[in-house]
Scaffold this motif. Structure first.
Motif, PDB file in Angstrom:
ATOM      1  N   ASN A 151       0.560  -1.292  -0.051  1.00  0.00           N
ATOM      2  CA  ASN A 151      -0.005   0.057  -0.221  1.00  0.00           C
ATOM      3  C   ASN A 151       0.829   1.356  -0.004  1.00  0.00           C
ATOM      4  N   GLN A 152       1.962   1.132   0.724  1.00  0.00           N
ATOM      5  CA  GLN A 152       2.785   2.315   0.737  1.00  0.00           C
ATOM      6  C   GLN A 152       3.479   2.475  -0.533  1.00  0.00           C
ATOM      7  N   TYR A 153       3.914   1.581  -1.257  1.00  0.00           N
ATOM      8  CA  TYR A 153       4.539   1.731  -2.737  1.00  0.00           C
ATOM      9  C   TYR A 153       3.498   2.309  -3.538  1.00  0.00           C
ATOM     10  N   PHE A 154       2.322   1.727  -3.578  1.00  0.00           N
ATOM     11  CA  PHE A 154       1.163   2.476  -4.472  1.00  0.00           C
ATOM     12  C   PHE A 154       1.143   3.885  -4.024  1.00  0.00           C
ATOM     13  N   ASP A 155       1.089   4.019  -2.963  1.00  0.00           N
ATOM     14  CA  ASP A 155       0.841   5.761  -2.320  1.00  0.00           C
ATOM     15  C   ASP A 155       2.069   6.362  -2.863  1.00  0.00           C
ATOM     16  N   SER A 156       3.268   5.804  -2.887  1.00  0.00           N
ATOM     17  CA  SER A 156       4.259   6.565  -3.308  1.00  0.00           C
ATOM     18  C   SER A 156       4.305   6.701  -4.939  1.00  0.00           C
ATOM     19  N   ILE A 157       3.662   6.133  -5.734  1.00  0.00           N
ATOM     20  CA  ILE A 157       3.534   6.300  -7.194  1.00  0.00           C
ATOM     21  C   ILE A 157       2.237   6.950  -7.638  1.00  0.00           C
ATOM     22  N   GLY A 158       1.548   7.218  -6.579  1.00  0.00           N
ATOM     23  CA  GLY A 158       0.082   7.994  -6.658  1.00  0.00           C
ATOM     24  C   GLY A 158      -0.986   7.210  -7.198  1.00  0.00           C
ATOM     25  N   TRP A 159      -0.821   5.798  -7.155  1.00  0.00           N
ATOM     26  CA  TRP A 159      -2.070   5.019  -7.646  1.00  0.00           C
ATOM     27  C   TRP A 159      -2.543   4.387  -6.272  1.00  0.00           C
ATOM     28  N   LYS A 160      -3.642   3.610  -6.567  1.00  0.00           N
ATOM     29  CA  LYS A 160      -4.573   2.970  -5.588  1.00  0.00           C
ATOM     30  C   LYS A 160      -4.947   1.701  -6.562  1.00  0.00           C
TER      31      LYS A 160
END
Length: 823
Positions: free
Chosen positions: A7-16
């Motif tokens: 989840n943190q990784y997806f947040d870092s690239i601006g995706w959900k």
């Protein structure tokens, strides 16, 4: 912890994460195999890639024990259909690895990989590897790699629809069967965007008798699309193929000017060369800002182009299907399609190259090279709306691919007959392989079959106490150098006299050139200096080209699904129903067609009998695609000639075909005598063509895949003429002394299935048998017939230029159309 990290990784690239992505991750963690089917650019890669990552995170929760200097052993194999995509795929897969700071080692292994990297991998395989079917098959010949391959947890096949129904796909199925034997708990996942037969695709991927835990995960079925078309200000009412294509260059340049980056797709490599030159001529200031990309260009050239797209230094690339797949160019704003894509799925696939990220709009503009192609676009859009995408027909038990695989396994440690047979039958394509066929393949690789027993070089596999293996070093080397199922005309390097390699062109083209002949290649005008040691040396040239290379495989047939949709659109026009800009722009064309002849409905076959100065013409309009029409033209000409002595010349396109004869043919009487009958269809099809010569050409490919003939070694490649002579010799020997040879049987079957599309021909004849036959005798050439007449003229050498003669014919017909309309 693992979910939180992701989840943190997806947040870092601006995706959900999408719901379908999470579903794929759960299925993977549950031990499932399966398919992820989702529109292009909607996150399929992360859907299948994060599963293995999540499983490793679950098994290794203590970050303090992660050691980048000691990466985990091989866990994931990622198979890409094109080696040109390996670099981009590797970069996409590396992003989560680096974002999550995993201690994984990720590498590629393809024909483009450096020898030093391959040598290193033979000692130690990476944690995850991007490879191709050929390179993975080659790995199976190294017995020392089998232990590492036995530890593979997952195989992911990208763009599975591109391999499905091809011999490369069959090769992949056999490799997967071998890996399942080595690693019984193997998970197999496929990724596809545009596919009509999803269930079959999944079965061929996961095999027979494997895991019961198979999931088909549907992602985003319909991505937001914006499809437009460039319609000429003055539409030709008498169109001809290729005419209005380059005439639209100024409008295409305007579109390119409006956006930051564009992919311009053409259907053939030669077409890309022509369009690139026309665009440069239109906008000389774009030199260095636009480029060309196709599969025959050197790897370094392709890499330069791909990097230019990524970093924004290139505003447009003219390309073929070499940029159809996988490459994630998020910067591409627009796709332009030159000419009909011949299938709804291909149109959808190419549209998806723009806006290639979740939530983005894919934009495609269509440029017709022939006014009638606008009907095909309208038909394709209808098919996309209702989700009627093309199915990929599957191949069954090709013995040439099996023979190659058997030698591969015999080199890589050997096998026992019953064990390998069980493994092979677990591959979907070979589930019905008979004991007789299996024994024939074994006999073929062990002693060369019934007719080659006396020649030791064909005794490739030895049997020792029931174990089949290869020990001869020369056999091993030759097999490794020739692994693969892609068979094309022998390729020759094209290289500057002093400088870099531009790429490859087919020997059959280059061998016809004389020194100083000028041709377009890699977007440059070059002239031939000499051919030496299988290399064509060239230098830069000025002026106009004498020719453009023609690569084999350039013709794409109209799909059966699009053919049906095309007939429906024409039927709507017969009812004066014109929906959309494309169809409305053709009202004038349909008006003349209706006044001079008729516009057929889907349950009608239109035949036009017209006398011209060149002879008596019979135009047929089944609208079933070029390959079907080639077969139908030969069949009908053969049947007519059985009752009336005459000679025919013919031409075909995707909409119909024409038979030209010096004598008038009573087509009504011919139909009454059964020329359109389905009776004895297969016998007449074979009699109407030079079936033996066609089988001989097809056998050349089969012989290469099966290992009868070799392409040679680097720097010592056999010439096309040598390969042809060797293949023809084998064909003649088998025909005379081993008529039951199963490779001969396969060649004849492939001629029917692949070259003649016999199944589609039979379906077309059945449909025609139930249709109303409409025979018209117009005074003049109609809009439907004109493109076919032009194609006939192309084949003749005339004292006047083709373009001049066509222009005069068009002017005469336009004048006649206007005069009759005024009356």
């Amino acid at each position: 912890m693992k979910t939180q990290l992701v989840n943190q990784y997806f947040d870092s690239i601006g995706w959900k994460p999408f719901r379908f992505q999470r579903s794929a991750w759960r299925a993977y963690l549950d031990g499932c195999s399966g398919m992820v089917h989702s529109a292009t650019g909607t996150g399929k890669t992360l859907a299948v890639w994060m599963g293995p990552i999540l499983k490793w995170l679950k098994e290794n929760p203590d970050r303090s024990r992660w050691n980048p200097k000691r990466p985990p052993p091989l866990r994931v194999l990622w198979i890409t259909p094109l080696r040109a995509l390996a670099g981009d795929t590797e970069k996409s897969l590396r992003m989560p690895i680096e974002g999550l700071q995993l201690p994984w080692r990720l590498e590629s292994r393809t024909g483009d990989s450096k020898a030093s990297l391959k040598a290193k991998q033979l000692k130690s395989l990476p944690t995850a590897m991007v490879t191709t079917p050929e390179s993975l098959s080659l790995m199976l010949t190294h017995e020392k790699l089998l232990e590492s391959l036995a530890g593979v947890e997952a195989v992911i096949i990208d763009e599975w629809h591109e391999l499905l129904g091809t011999k490369r796909g069959i090769q992949t199925e056999l490799v997967l069967a071998r890996l399942r034997r080595l690693s019984p708990n193997l998970r197999t996942w496929g990724v596809s965007a545009t596919l009509g037969n999803l269930s079959q695709a999944c079965d061929s991927l996961t095999g027979i008798g494997g895991s019961d835990k198979v999931k088909v995960i549907e992602g985003v079925k319909k991505k937001r699309l914006k499809i437009g078309s460039l319609i000429p200000k003055r539409m030709d009412r008498f169109p001809w193929s290729g005419h209005i294509g380059t005439r639209m260059v100024p409008q295409v340049a305007e579109l390119v000017e409006q956006v930051q980056s564009t992919l311009i797709f053409a259907n053939t490599r030669s077409q890309t060369e022509i369009w690139y030159q026309h665009l440069l001529k239109e906008r000389p200031d774009w030199a260095g800002k636009i480029a060309i990309h196709h599969g025959s260009l050197d790897t370094s050239v392709r890499s330069w182009v791909e990097n230019g797209l990524r970093n924004g230094s290139l505003r447009a690339v003219v390309c073929t299907s070499s940029l159809d797949l996988g490459v994630d160019f998020t910067a591409v704003d627009l796709v332009i399609q030159i000419g009909s894509p011949k299938g709804a799925a291909r149109l959808l696939q190419r549209a998806g190259r723009s806006g290639h990220q979740p939530g983005a709009v894919s934009r495609l503009d269509f440029v017709p090279t022939n006014a009638i192609e606008l009907i095909e676009l309208a038909a394709a859009q209808d098919s996309i709306k209702v989700g009627n995408l093309e199915a990929r027909p599957l191949l069954t038990s090709p013995l040439d691919v099996l023979a190659q695989h058997v030698v591969t396994v015999a080199i890589g440690g050997g096998f026992r007959s019953d064990e390998l047979l069980s493994e092979v039958r677990s591959a979907y394509a070979y589930q019905t392989l008979s004991d007789q066929e299996w024994q024939w393949v074994l006999d073929f690789v062990v002693r060369g079959g019934a007719s080659l027993t006396a020649y030791p070089e064909f005794h490739r596999v030895e049997v020792d106490d029931g174990r089949y293996q290869v020990t001869q070093r020369r056999t091993i080397t030759a097999h490794r150098m020739n692994i693969g199922t892609i068979v094309s005309d022998a390729a020759m390097k094209v290289k500057y006299q002093k400088g870099s390699t531009l790429g490859t062109a087919e020997e059959s083209f280059l061998s016809k050139l004389k020194p100083s002949d000028k041709f377009l290649f890699a977007g440059k005008l070059v002239s031939l200096v000499r051919i030496q040691d299988n290399v064509a040396y060239v230098k830069r040239a000025t002026g106009k080209p004498d020719t453009v290379p023609r690569w084999m495989g350039g013709r794409m047939p109209l799909s059966s699904e699009l053919s049906a949709a095309l007939r429906n659109k024409v039927g709507e026009a017969a009812d004066k129903k014109f929906v959309g800009r494309e169809m409305k722009s053709l009202e004038g064309l349909f008006d003349i067609q209706q006044r001079w002849s008729t516009v057929p409905r889907p349950d009608e076959l239109l035949i036009e009998a017209i006398k011209t100065r060149d002879g008596h013409q019979l135009f047929f309009f089944p609208m079933d695609g070029r390959l079907v029409h080639e077969g139908l033209a030969a069949l009908i000409a053969y049947r007519i000639s059985q009752t009336k002595k005459t000679t025919f010349t013919m031409a075909c396109n995707d909409h119909g075909f024409v038979l030209q004869s010096p004598h008038e043919v009573d087509i009504s009487a011919a139909i009454a005598s059964g020329v359109l009958s389905s009776t004895n269809l297969m016998k007449d099809i074979l009699s109407s063509m030079n079936a033996t010569e066609m089988a001989k050409r097809q056998f050349r490919q089969i012989a290469r895949v099966a290992g009868l003939i070799q392409q040679g070694f680097p720097g010592m490649r056999n010439t096309a003429s040598h390969i042809q002579a060797s293949s023809n010799l084998f064909f003649d020997v088998f025909t005379q002394y081993d008529s039951e040879n199963l490779l001969l049987t396969q060649a004849r079957r492939e001629v029917l299935d692949l070259q003649l599309e016999a199944g589609r021909m039979m379906a077309a004849m059945d449909r025609i048998a139930g249709s109303r036959i409409v025979i018209e005798r117009p005074d003049k050439i109609t809009p439907f017939a004109f493109p076919l007449l032009v194609d006939k003229l192309r084949e003749r050498v005339s004292s006047e230029s083709l373009a001049d003669r066509i222009a005069r014919m068009q002017a005469e017909l336009e004048k006649a159309a206007d005069a009759k309309q005024a009356v």
